[in-house]
Design a protein around this motif. Sequence first.
Motif, PDB file in Angstrom:
ATOM      1  N   LYS A  96      37.173 -92.964 -80.547  1.00 36.86           N
ATOM      2  CA  LYS A  96      36.416 -94.241 -81.687  1.00 36.86           C
ATOM      3  C   LYS A  96      36.366 -94.626 -80.282  1.00 36.86           C
ATOM      4  CE  LYS A  96      41.169 -97.103 -80.543  1.00 36.86           C
ATOM      5  NZ  LYS A  96      42.322 -97.853 -81.289  1.00 36.86           N
ATOM      6  N   PRO A  97      35.137 -96.083 -80.600  1.00 36.99           N
ATOM      7  CA  PRO A  97      34.220 -96.878 -79.573  1.00 36.99           C
ATOM      8  C   PRO A  97      34.971 -97.365 -78.639  1.00 36.99           C
ATOM      9  CG  PRO A  97      33.861 -96.984 -81.310  1.00 36.99           C
ATOM     10  CD  PRO A  97      34.672 -96.778 -82.262  1.00 36.99           C
ATOM     11  N   GLU A  98      35.057 -97.570 -76.774  1.00 33.03           N
ATOM     12  CA  GLU A  98      35.093 -98.239 -76.073  1.00 33.03           C
ATOM     13  C   GLU A  98      34.975 -99.537 -75.695  1.00 33.03           C
ATOM     14  OE1 GLU A  98      35.638 -95.180 -73.218  1.00 33.03           O
ATOM     15  OE2 GLU A  98      37.563 -93.994 -74.225  1.00 33.03           O
ATOM     16  N   SER A  99      32.753 -99.603 -76.523  1.00 36.53           N
ATOM     17  CA  SER A  99      32.682-100.693 -76.403  1.00 36.53           C
ATOM     18  C   SER A  99      31.988-101.425 -76.714  1.00 36.53           C
ATOM     19  CB  SER A  99      31.683 -99.723 -74.639  1.00 36.53           C
ATOM     20  OG  SER A  99      30.529-101.642 -75.022  1.00 36.53           O
ATOM     21  N   LYS A 100      31.835-102.719 -76.738  1.00 40.12           N
ATOM     22  CA  LYS A 100      31.993-103.695 -78.131  1.00 40.12           C
ATOM     23  C   LYS A 100      29.855-103.633 -78.338  1.00 40.12           C
ATOM     24  CE  LYS A 100      30.929-107.974 -74.748  1.00 40.12           C
ATOM     25  NZ  LYS A 100      29.486-107.629 -74.962  1.00 40.12           N
ATOM     26  N   ASP A 101      29.737-103.038 -77.274  1.00 39.72           N
ATOM     27  CA  ASP A 101      27.609-102.707 -77.155  1.00 39.72           C
ATOM     28  C   ASP A 101      27.602-101.581 -77.517  1.00 39.72           C
ATOM     29  OD1 ASP A 101      27.807-105.139 -75.790  1.00 39.72           O
ATOM     30  OD2 ASP A 101      28.032-103.573 -74.094  1.00 39.72           O
ATOM     31  N   VAL A 102      28.166-101.091 -79.062  1.00 42.61           N
ATOM     32  CA  VAL A 102      27.776-100.194 -79.899  1.00 42.61           C
ATOM     33  C   VAL A 102      26.668-100.210 -80.746  1.00 42.61           C
ATOM     34  CG1 VAL A 102      29.604 -98.091 -79.340  1.00 42.61           C
ATOM     35  CG2 VAL A 102      29.874 -99.977 -81.124  1.00 42.61           C
ATOM     36  N   VAL A 103      26.656-101.648 -81.709  1.00 44.20           N
ATOM     37  CA  VAL A 103      25.883-101.840 -82.440  1.00 44.20           C
ATOM     38  C   VAL A 103      25.020-102.455 -82.629  1.00 44.20           C
ATOM     39  CG1 VAL A 103      27.897-102.016 -84.075  1.00 44.20           C
ATOM     40  CG2 VAL A 103      27.173-104.252 -82.597  1.00 44.20           C
ATOM     41  N   ASN A 104      23.894-102.456 -83.882  1.00 42.63           N
ATOM     42  CA  ASN A 104      22.709-102.825 -83.356  1.00 42.63           C
ATOM     43  C   ASN A 104      21.981-104.792 -83.624  1.00 42.63           C
ATOM     44  OD1 ASN A 104      22.679-102.598 -85.962  1.00 42.63           O
ATOM     45  ND2 ASN A 104      20.097-102.670 -86.064  1.00 42.63           N
TER      46      ASN A 104
END
Length: 439
Positions: A96-104
Amino acid sequence: MIKTLRLFLVAMLAMVGMNANAGKIVFSELGLENSKPYTEPFDGSDFTVTFGGGGNNGKYYDTGAGIRLYAKGTMTIAAKEGTIKKIVIVYDGINKPESKDVVNVGTYNVAGGYWTGDSSEVVFTRPEGAGHWRIKSIAVNDDAIIPEVPTEGQTAETAITVARALEIINGLETGKSTDFTYYVKGIATSEVEINYSSATFTIADTAEGTAVLKAYNLKGLGNKDAATGLFKKGDTVVLFGNLLKYEKTDVNPVEIIPEITSGYVVSVNGDTEQKVELIGVAQALELINALDDNATTAAYQVKGFVVGGDPTFDRKTEDNSLFGNTTFTIAAEKNGSNTLTVYRCKFFNNKNFGEDDITALKDGDEVVIQGSLQKYVKDNVTTPELKDSYIVSINGATSGINNMKNEGAKKVIYNLAGQRVKSVQKGLYIINGKKCFVK
């Protein structure tokens, strides 16, 4: 009064119309084919989700029961009408994602696996690098119940005990796993069994403990492939993964097994990296000779000389591309006769050999190779081998350097004769005090 009420109702209906009310997709319930890519939008009632990025992105796999996203893969969640305010995603284990910076747009909560904001479309992008996401389900707005993120066992330092892990598992439905991952600390009560580079064993709160948690198919330290000798019975380990109430149905009576799975070994006796001993070819052959047939050891680094000619590289029939590894022999001395076979060895950092790398390794080179020792026996013929191997150094150089002329950082470069040079070709150089191989 009536006119005011009418205007209020119209405004309320307009507000309701502005939001995508609800919707949920559970991919395992859609009858999807294993290992098949899906690029057309999935319908989630009031929203759609589309996977992109090419390659293996958007493929559904039975293992993990979800759609996978690899490097630069995208997942676009779009409202059919109005906007999306909440998204809750369930992933398989640590994939799963490990960072909050995966969305636009909006805000993504890594620990909870949920998004909040106000947008007609939200794009998730999987960063570059190894690994992948496994998306099991997606819920939007009214169906998106934001989970309560646990506060215990969420770091290696605050790992829960085996007893607490068993308590959490006991509260699960049979066959279900936790929505969140946990760190669990315990003592190994069995030896490690390695299958397909994954480790299976049991842990308890004490060395003699009978209340055990089964660690099933975990990766090794650093979330890398597990190798023989990862640790031994009695060692203290910290594990990370999902807790599962597994139902074993092929026995009578049916057995319930508490497990931690879809994770990896975080530390062994406090160490987060596996310690590897450097030995020579002669010692490697002695250790192999003492093994049972086809048995392997923990990882070693073995130092020796390439003998028997320049290593060769097999190619694929369909496109003549490299397989990325090579098999050759090493000895304690140049032209030595007591040899160790290095089986399917990879390049520096355990990466595949590329077209620019195949001239790096030559007959007579002094090398250090890391891998597991094996007493390989077939048809009554014994071959001492170093398997699951990769190059640590060639003539003292510990890495390969690409595109030296294009790198912006200033470098001080000497050849092996001690002469300073301004430009480089293929070969060994001293670059900023470190011996390197230039491709």
